[in-house]
Scaffold this motif. Structure first.
Motif, PDB file in Angstrom:
ATOM      1  N   ASN A  31      -6.466  -5.537  13.425  1.00 14.81           N
ATOM      2  CA  ASN A  31      -5.440  -4.678  12.854  1.00 14.81           C
ATOM      3  C   ASN A  31      -4.632  -5.367  11.891  1.00 14.81           C
ATOM      4  OD1 ASN A  31      -6.588  -2.320  14.512  1.00 14.81           O
ATOM      5  ND2 ASN A  31      -5.857  -3.409  16.173  1.00 14.81           N
ATOM      6  N   PRO A  32      -5.055  -5.644  10.776  1.00 14.43           N
ATOM      7  CA  PRO A  32      -4.268  -6.411  10.078  1.00 14.43           C
ATOM      8  C   PRO A  32      -2.927  -5.723   9.551  1.00 14.43           C
ATOM      9  CG  PRO A  32      -6.283  -6.438   8.936  1.00 14.43           C
ATOM     10  CD  PRO A  32      -6.383  -5.390  10.090  1.00 14.43           C
ATOM     11  N   ARG A  34      -8.731  -3.568   3.670  1.00 13.55           N
ATOM     12  CA  ARG A  34      -9.746  -4.055   2.586  1.00 13.55           C
ATOM     13  C   ARG A  34      -8.843  -4.838   1.572  1.00 13.55           C
ATOM     14  NH1 ARG A  34     -14.063  -1.600  -0.134  1.00 13.55           N
ATOM     15  NH2 ARG A  34     -13.921  -1.949  -2.334  1.00 13.55           N
ATOM     16  N   LEU A  35      -7.730  -4.709   1.474  1.00 15.70           N
ATOM     17  CA  LEU A  35      -7.010  -5.445   0.299  1.00 15.70           C
ATOM     18  C   LEU A  35      -6.832  -7.067   0.860  1.00 15.70           C
ATOM     19  CD1 LEU A  35      -4.932  -5.947  -2.009  1.00 15.70           C
ATOM     20  CD2 LEU A  35      -3.167  -5.409  -0.506  1.00 15.70           C
ATOM     21  N   SER A  46      -2.121   7.817   8.109  1.00 14.73           N
ATOM     22  CA  SER A  46      -1.822   6.448   8.428  1.00 14.73           C
ATOM     23  C   SER A  46      -3.106   5.809   8.490  1.00 14.73           C
ATOM     24  CB  SER A  46      -1.027   6.485   9.923  1.00 14.73           C
ATOM     25  OG  SER A  46      -2.205   7.070  10.834  1.00 14.73           O
ATOM     26  N   GLY A  47      -4.202   6.260   8.858  1.00 11.85           N
ATOM     27  CA  GLY A  47      -5.639   5.698   9.080  1.00 11.85           C
ATOM     28  C   GLY A  47      -6.080   5.158   7.447  1.00 11.85           C
ATOM     29  N   GLU A  48      -5.858   5.748   6.608  1.00  8.96           N
ATOM     30  CA  GLU A  48      -6.136   5.399   5.303  1.00  8.96           C
ATOM     31  C   GLU A  48      -5.396   4.234   4.963  1.00  8.96           C
ATOM     32  OE1 GLU A  48      -5.922   6.754   0.590  1.00  8.96           O
ATOM     33  OE2 GLU A  48      -5.688   8.498   2.313  1.00  8.96           O
ATOM     34  N   VAL A  49      -3.984   4.308   5.200  1.00 12.73           N
ATOM     35  CA  VAL A  49      -3.235   3.274   4.759  1.00 12.73           C
ATOM     36  C   VAL A  49      -3.531   1.988   5.413  1.00 12.73           C
ATOM     37  CG1 VAL A  49      -0.847   2.159   4.990  1.00 12.73           C
ATOM     38  CG2 VAL A  49      -1.064   4.724   4.180  1.00 12.73           C
ATOM     39  N   LYS A  50      -4.020   1.981   6.799  1.00 14.55           N
ATOM     40  CA  LYS A  50      -4.190   0.765   7.472  1.00 14.55           C
ATOM     41  C   LYS A  50      -5.744   0.232   6.835  1.00 14.55           C
ATOM     42  CE  LYS A  50      -1.848   1.905  11.816  1.00 14.55           C
ATOM     43  NZ  LYS A  50      -2.085   2.150  13.311  1.00 14.55           N
ATOM     44  N   VAL A  60       0.894  -1.151  -0.105  1.00 11.57           N
ATOM     45  CA  VAL A  60      -0.172   0.251  -0.065  1.00 11.57           C
ATOM     46  C   VAL A  60       0.896   1.214  -0.099  1.00 11.57           C
ATOM     47  CG1 VAL A  60      -1.706   1.320   1.153  1.00 11.57           C
ATOM     48  CG2 VAL A  60      -1.817  -1.233   1.199  1.00 11.57           C
ATOM     49  N   PRO A  61       0.979   2.181  -1.002  1.00  7.27           N
ATOM     50  CA  PRO A  61       1.789   2.959  -1.125  1.00  7.27           C
ATOM     51  C   PRO A  61       1.477   4.170   0.067  1.00  7.27           C
ATOM     52  CG  PRO A  61       0.961   2.847  -3.337  1.00  7.27           C
ATOM     53  CD  PRO A  61       0.140   1.990  -2.225  1.00  7.27           C
TER      54      PRO A  61
END
Length: 521
Positions: A338-339, A258-259, A249-253, A227-228
């Motif tokens: 929390n993946p 989702r991935l 960071s919240g968006e990255v997580k 995830v960039p």
């Protein structure tokens, strides 16, 4: 001031002006290039994110893998000998023949010189002809050798394709008969045909349990780095710098979670789409990721997701419009909270299902006289063997408890045994399916004894619904094949479970379980 001096000053001013304009143009060109580079880098990041977003939807647009699609269509390239196919040009006498003298030259020694020139030309022509014939023969030989090598390679490739296609047909027949090796071979091909972006691992293990008609997949998930962390790039003209704009960071997580969910649903979709319901009724998927444990600095592979999906429930999903995480919750998947932070979902006991598969009764009987048959043990002997096994596996205390159902029940404690604490162990020396009722009854006994976890051991096998219930209620199930290998691994004793599931049996809880007589456990 002289005219020459004024002219020189004008030229200097003009040169300075052109220099400033040239520098300004170069600066503008540099700024434009940097801005374009920032846009290009931003577009590349957006494309990476778009590929991640389409992990699930993109797979829905592809045709399912079939045995026919796996076959090789042998279409050899045409023979291309190149210049070897072009015949050499033979020498011609006219290229060597001297001009015949004319007029008076014929009478004043010209003919004698001519005859000598003809003789010399003849020698050169003969030599050239011999060289040509040799070279042409070599070309024809090389052409024949090239053609023979081409034919050899074509035939080798043809035979290879034929053998491969025959292997596909063999596996197709085995697949339709529910043979584990054939089902596993095909599912491996299905997973191999799935294309993921660069940087994704391409590792998995596949096992098929014909007694439950389910495929079990251990799938390697991509690391968080796919995830960039950069959302875009901006060129700051005042500092002549390319600044990355960091993604929250919240968006990255959220994107990584989702991935992970999308990969799980995609894998289930690909397997269900490619297999027949009479062979594969369910898919068990465990997803794990390779990382470094920050606490120990050692390699770790925590499980981030575990799901057992029934075909009947899965095929009704409209995967094009689902929210992957919500969809998994609807399928009762066990997913890491929390993946991105690698918060693991630990399985009760991680088994290599290939090792713990039931074998045919004929194979068991071939060396039956040299091994202990668990079904022929008395209840006391079976209890003692189970006790020895769990002590060898780390049980620190053992206490047998009374049971009304005739099973071997015991309480064991250990710091490391399964989840630690008090573990209630129940063993059933049965010859048939252990259904949901038996597993459900164990939860009541666990409550009576305030047990942290439970273990149900059997010489036979469990239904899929039993496994699902056990997973939700801190119960570990050990079937006959697993019991055999655990005894071999921890006690060094080779035993025979004494039973195996009926070939391609449907694991239904309505099936009558085959117990032994009153003396059996």
């Amino acid at each position: 001031m002289t005219a020459e001096r004024r002219a020189a000053e004008r030229q200097a001013r003009e040169a300075a002006r052109w220099s400033r304009e040239a520098a300004k143009a170069r600066q503008a060109e540099h700024v434009a290039k940097q801005q374009k580079l920032a846009e290009s880098k931003t577009s590349a990041v957006a494309e990476e994110v778009s590929l991640l977003d389409r992990t699930l939807v993109g797979a829905l647009e592809r045709h399912a893998v079939t045995f026919d699609s796996l076959k090789v269509k042998f279409e050899p390239q045409p023979f291309q000998p190149g210049k070897l196919a072009e015949p050499l040009v033979a020498p011609e006498w006219r290229q060597y023949e001297p001009a015949e003298p004319r007029g008076l030259d014929r009478w004043f020694g010209g003919m004698s010189a001519y005859r000598r020139a003809v003789a010399q030309a003849k020698l050169l022509y003969d030599a050239a002809t011999a060289s040509f014939q040799q070279a042409e023969a070599e070309r024809v030989r090389a052409l024949g050798a090239a053609r023979a090598e081409y034919d050899r390679k074509v035939e080798t490739a043809r035979q290879g394709a034929k053998l491969y296609n025959e292997n596909v047909d063999t596996n197709r027949d085995g697949f339709m008969q529910g043979e584990p090796e054939a089902v596993e071979w095909f599912v491996d091909k299905v997973l191999r045909a799935s294309r993921y972006p660069n940087g994704f691992p391409r590792e998995w293990q596949v096992a098929y349990r014909p007694e439950n008609r389910d495929v079990v997949i251990e799938f390697e998930l991509p690391p968080q780095q796919v995830v960039p962390v950069v959302r875009e790039y901006r060129y700051i003209k005042s500092r002549d710098a390319m600044d990355p704009v960091v993604r929250p960071s919240g968006e990255v997580k959220q994107r990584y979670a989702r991935l992970v969910a999308s990969i799980a649903l995609r894998t289930l979709h690909e397997v269900f789409s490619a297999t027949q319901p009479q062979i594969v009724e369910a898919v068990v998927l465990n997803g794990r990721v390779s990382t470094i444990d920050k606490a120990t600095g050692k390699k770790a592979r925590p499980h981030l997701i575990s799901i057992e999906a029934e075909r009947s429930a899965f095929i009704d999903l409209n995967l094009a419009d689902v929210d992957p995480a919500a969809c998994l919750r609807g399928l009762n998947a066990l997913v890491s909270p929390n993946p991105f932070d690698l918060e693991a979902v630990e399985p009760f006991i991680a088994f290599d299902l290939r090792r713990f598969r039931f074998v045919d009764s004929a194979d068991e009987l071939s060396t039956l006289d040299s091994r202990r048959n668990l079904l022929k043990l008395s209840p006391t002997e079976f209890e003692h063997l189970v006790k020895e096994l769990f002590v060898a596996m780390g049980a620190e205390a053992w206490r047998t408890v009374p049971s009304k159902d005739g099973g071997v029940d015991a309480v064991a404690t250990s710091k490391n045994l399964f989840f630690g604490g008090v573990c209630l162990i129940q063993a059933k020396r049965w010859t048939g399916l252990v259904g949901l009722d038996a597993v459900h009854a164990l939860t009541g006994v666990m409550t009576d004894h305030n047990a942290t976890t439970g273990v149900l051991v059997t010489t036979s096998w469990f239904s899929r619904t039993s496994e699902q219930f056990a997973q939700r209620n801190r119960i570990t199930l050990i079937n006959g094949a697993e019991l055999k290998h655990l005894i071999k691994q921890h006690l060094g004793i080779d035993v025979v479970p004494g039973t195996s599931p009926p070939k391609r049996a449907r694991a239904s809880d309505n099936t009558q379980t085959g117990r032994l007589g009153p003396a059996g456990s």
